[in-house]
Design a protein around this motif. Structure first.
Motif, PDB file in Angstrom:
ATOM      1  N   PRO A  67      35.697  35.356  40.315  1.00  0.00           N
ATOM      2  CA  PRO A  67      36.289  36.051  39.175  1.00  0.00           C
ATOM      3  C   PRO A  67      35.412  35.894  37.937  1.00  0.00           C
ATOM      4  CG  PRO A  67      37.556  34.073  39.728  1.00  0.00           C
ATOM      5  CD  PRO A  67      36.521  34.245  40.790  1.00  0.00           C
ATOM      6  N   ASP A  68      35.282  36.965  37.197  1.00  0.00           N
ATOM      7  CA  ASP A  68      34.515  36.959  35.938  1.00  0.00           C
ATOM      8  C   ASP A  68      33.025  36.661  36.101  1.00  0.00           C
ATOM      9  OD1 ASP A  68      36.952  37.431  34.659  1.00  0.00           O
ATOM     10  OD2 ASP A  68      37.384  35.286  34.563  1.00  0.00           O
ATOM     11  N   LYS A  69      32.544  36.753  37.315  1.00  0.00           N
ATOM     12  CA  LYS A  69      31.113  36.501  37.528  1.00  0.00           C
ATOM     13  C   LYS A  69      30.391  37.825  37.774  1.00  0.00           C
ATOM     14  CE  LYS A  69      30.173  31.997  37.673  1.00  0.00           C
ATOM     15  NZ  LYS A  69      31.272  31.216  38.140  1.00  0.00           N
ATOM     16  N   ASN A  70      29.089  37.816  37.536  1.00  0.00           N
ATOM     17  CA  ASN A  70      28.284  38.964  37.926  1.00  0.00           C
ATOM     18  C   ASN A  70      28.288  39.068  39.444  1.00  0.00           C
ATOM     19  OD1 ASN A  70      27.400  39.517  35.299  1.00  0.00           O
ATOM     20  ND2 ASN A  70      25.665  38.109  35.483  1.00  0.00           N
ATOM     21  N   ILE A  71      28.289  40.304  39.913  1.00  0.00           N
ATOM     22  CA  ILE A  71      28.232  40.523  41.356  1.00  0.00           C
ATOM     23  C   ILE A  71      27.187  41.601  41.594  1.00  0.00           C
ATOM     24  CG2 ILE A  71      29.490  41.507  43.343  1.00  0.00           C
ATOM     25  CD1 ILE A  71      32.059  40.432  42.088  1.00  0.00           C
ATOM     26  N   SER A 317      21.250  38.439  39.451  1.00  0.00           N
ATOM     27  CA  SER A 317      21.025  38.215  40.877  1.00  0.00           C
ATOM     28  C   SER A 317      22.188  37.422  41.446  1.00  0.00           C
ATOM     29  CB  SER A 317      19.724  37.460  41.087  1.00  0.00           C
ATOM     30  OG  SER A 317      19.804  36.203  40.476  1.00  0.00           O
ATOM     31  N   THR A 318      22.379  37.573  42.723  1.00  0.00           N
ATOM     32  CA  THR A 318      23.401  36.764  43.377  1.00  0.00           C
ATOM     33  C   THR A 318      22.841  36.264  44.690  1.00  0.00           C
ATOM     34  OG1 THR A 318      24.363  38.721  44.391  1.00  0.00           O
ATOM     35  CG2 THR A 318      25.434  37.916  42.407  1.00  0.00           C
ATOM     36  N   VAL A 356      23.472  34.904  54.944  1.00  0.00           N
ATOM     37  CA  VAL A 356      23.016  34.774  53.563  1.00  0.00           C
ATOM     38  C   VAL A 356      22.691  36.147  53.005  1.00  0.00           C
ATOM     39  CG1 VAL A 356      21.369  33.637  52.028  1.00  0.00           C
ATOM     40  CG2 VAL A 356      21.890  32.620  54.242  1.00  0.00           C
ATOM     41  N   HIS A 357      23.131  36.395  51.811  1.00  0.00           N
ATOM     42  CA  HIS A 357      22.843  37.670  51.171  1.00  0.00           C
ATOM     43  C   HIS A 357      22.315  37.384  49.778  1.00  0.00           C
ATOM     44  CE1 HIS A 357      23.955  41.447  48.996  1.00  0.00           C
ATOM     45  NE2 HIS A 357      23.433  41.961  50.075  1.00  0.00           N
TER      46      HIS A 357
END
Ligand SMILES: *[C@@H]1O[C@H](CO)[C@@H](O)[C@H](O)[C@H]1NC(C)=O
Ligand SMILES: *[C@@H]1O[C@H](CO)[C@@H](O)[C@H](O)[C@H]1NC(C)=O
Ligand SMILES: *[C@@H]1O[C@H](CO)[C@@H](O)[C@H](O)[C@H]1NC(C)=O
Ligand SMILES: *[C@@H]1O[C@H](CO)[C@@H](O)[C@H](O)[C@H]1NC(C)=O
Length: 420
Positions: A67-71, A317-318, A356-357
């Motif tokens: 939640p509330d994170k960059n994706i 980045s994620t 892993v992505h």
């Protein structure tokens, strides 16, 4: 603007006997016999809608988890890698994967699914497009693993995925080989895809996608200024904010979902949709994401003059481990000792141990070389009765899709442009 993603599936053995006695595991003939099916075309398969369904389902799970994170992720890359894996899967494991990818197996035979992905790959890899999309898959297999020729053959024929023999007994070298492959193909954007290689790993399936596009109407770097981006009602961060004045571009105000949708085109066969929910409406928007939503937006977008458009310049980045997320979409058995990946070795002793992505997204003015041509200044704009300003100065969504195939290639939520 560049974007790239790599997705990897680590296939491990849960019965170490294979490693010790490779001979003992051989000898079983595969029963997988391809039906001669004339099949349907990509269109009637409705792959665009199915892939959008998968993209949004995955997005919802990612948003719940972070939640509330960059994706940022590539639904295309993930479904593609899983489709390659499905070539080696059977029974319930296979059904879970394909249904998790949102196919209805009653309606669509698996041969049609593979053909659909094959056509999609072909269409995305058209040379001559000014949008640069490169995507590919590779399979690294422990050299002592008795992998079935049929699996290798199908992976190559249907997905252009080459299987190469690798010495996983030398995990450091194997890791380097895989990371170098990904780094090279993502132009150095993704360097360390795998940080540690499980010593039970026997097969690694990698998919990457690299995208580079230039805005049809670039931003003028000289107009970029420092400005506030709202993290919530009270907190802001300072970001480099790009600005375009008097831009005519497809626009839609969705009153029902309380959001504004702006399409920015790339030169070439790709486009980006930027979706800005009204204050406090992000959750409502996320909950209502359906393939129909995207269809409605695309149908409703109309060229409209935007008096001022502001969009942060950012790089996010994620790096996510996806097992939990995929389980939520019903893809479970393949991660368990019940996994049936017998199409790979002929035996039921393989499972996927890790997924892993990794994705990197850079959005900028691109390119400076075209800066002189910016503007599309129109005199008399002061006479416009309803001046329209769209400021992406709070959380927004971004969907990049290929206009040839209508397939969503990347999806992102930007909650803090400064956080990567
Ligand atoms: C496939 O198409 C060919 C020619 O159109 C036809 O002769 C054949 O019977 C079809 N096969 C199946 C399995 O439908
Ligand atoms: C799959 O398709 C069949 C036949 O069209 C339909 O009856 C069934 O409800 C569909 N299943 C799902 C899960 O949508
Ligand atoms: C769009 O794709 C087609 C091939 O599908 C290609 O011929 C064309 O040049 C592309 N358009 C641009 C502007 O790159
Ligand atoms: C913002 O600040 C006000 C008063 O300082 C507080 O009542 C409110 O809960 C804050 N809102 C958020 C989202 O933090």
């Amino acid at each position: 603007m560049a974007l790239c993603v790599a997705f990897v599936l680590l296939v491990a053995v849960f019965c170490p006997a294979v490693l010790c006695q490779p001979d003992g595991t051989l000898g079983k003939e595969t029963t997988a016999q391809e039906d001669q099916n004339n099949g349907t075309q990509v269109d009637s398969l409705n792959l665009a809608s199915i892939n959008t369904d998968f993209a949004f389902s995955l997005y919802k799970e990612l948003a719940l988890k972070n939640p509330d994170k960059n994706i940022v992720f590539s639904p295309f890359s993930i479904s593609f890698a899983l489709a390659v894996l499905s070539l080696g899967a059977s029974s319930n494991t296979l059904e879970e994967i394909l249904e998790g990818l949102k196919f209805n197996l009653t309606e669509t035979p698996k041969e049609d699914i593979h053909r659909g992905f094959g056509d999609l790959l072909h269409m995305l890899s058209q040379p001559g497009d000014q949008v640069k999309i490169s995507t590919g898959s590779a399979i690294f297999v422990e050299k002592r693993l008795p992998i079935l020729a049929e699996f290798k053959e199908k992976a190559r024929a249907l997905y252009q995925a080459e299987a190469s023999s690798t010495d996983f007994q030398q995990p450091h070298e194997a890791k380097k080989l895989i990371n170098d492959y990904v780094s090279k193909n993502t132009h150095g954007k993704i360097k360390e895809l795998i940080s540690d290689l499980d010593d039970s790993a026997l097969m690694v399936l990698v998919n990457y996608i690299y995208f580079k596009g230039k805005w049809k109407t670039p931003f003028d770097p000289d107009s970029t200024f420092e400005s506030d981006f709202y993290l919530d009602n009270n907190r802001t961060v300072r970001v480099p904010m790009m600005k375009l004045k008097f831009l005519t571009t497809p626009y839609f105000r969705d009153e029902e979902l309380s959001c504004s949708v702006v399409e920015l085109k790339y030169t070439g066969n790709a486009s980006a949709l930027f979706i800005l929910p009204d204050e406090g409406k992000m959750q409502q928007l996320e909950a209502s994401l359906q393939p129909e939503t995207l269809r409605k937006w695309k149908k409703s977008l109309r060229p409209r003059m935007i008096d001022e458009l502001r969009l942060p310049k950012f790089s996010i980045s994620t790096d996510d481990s996806m097992e939990g997320i995929l389980s939520k979409l019903g893809i479970r058995e393949v991660f368990s000792s019940q996994a049936d990946l017998s199409g790979i070795t002929g035996d039921k002793d393989l499972m996927v141990s890790k997924v892993v992505h990794k994705a990197v997204l850079d959005v900028g003015e691109i390119g400076t070389e075209a800066a002189a041509a910016t503007g599309i200044m129109m005199v008399g704009s002061a006479l416009i009765l309803n001046p329209l300003e769209v400021y992406f100065d709070r959380s927004f969504l971004m969907i990049i899709y290929s206009t040839n195939t209508q397939t969503p290639l990347f999806m992102a939520k930007v909650t803090n442009p400064n956080e990567n």
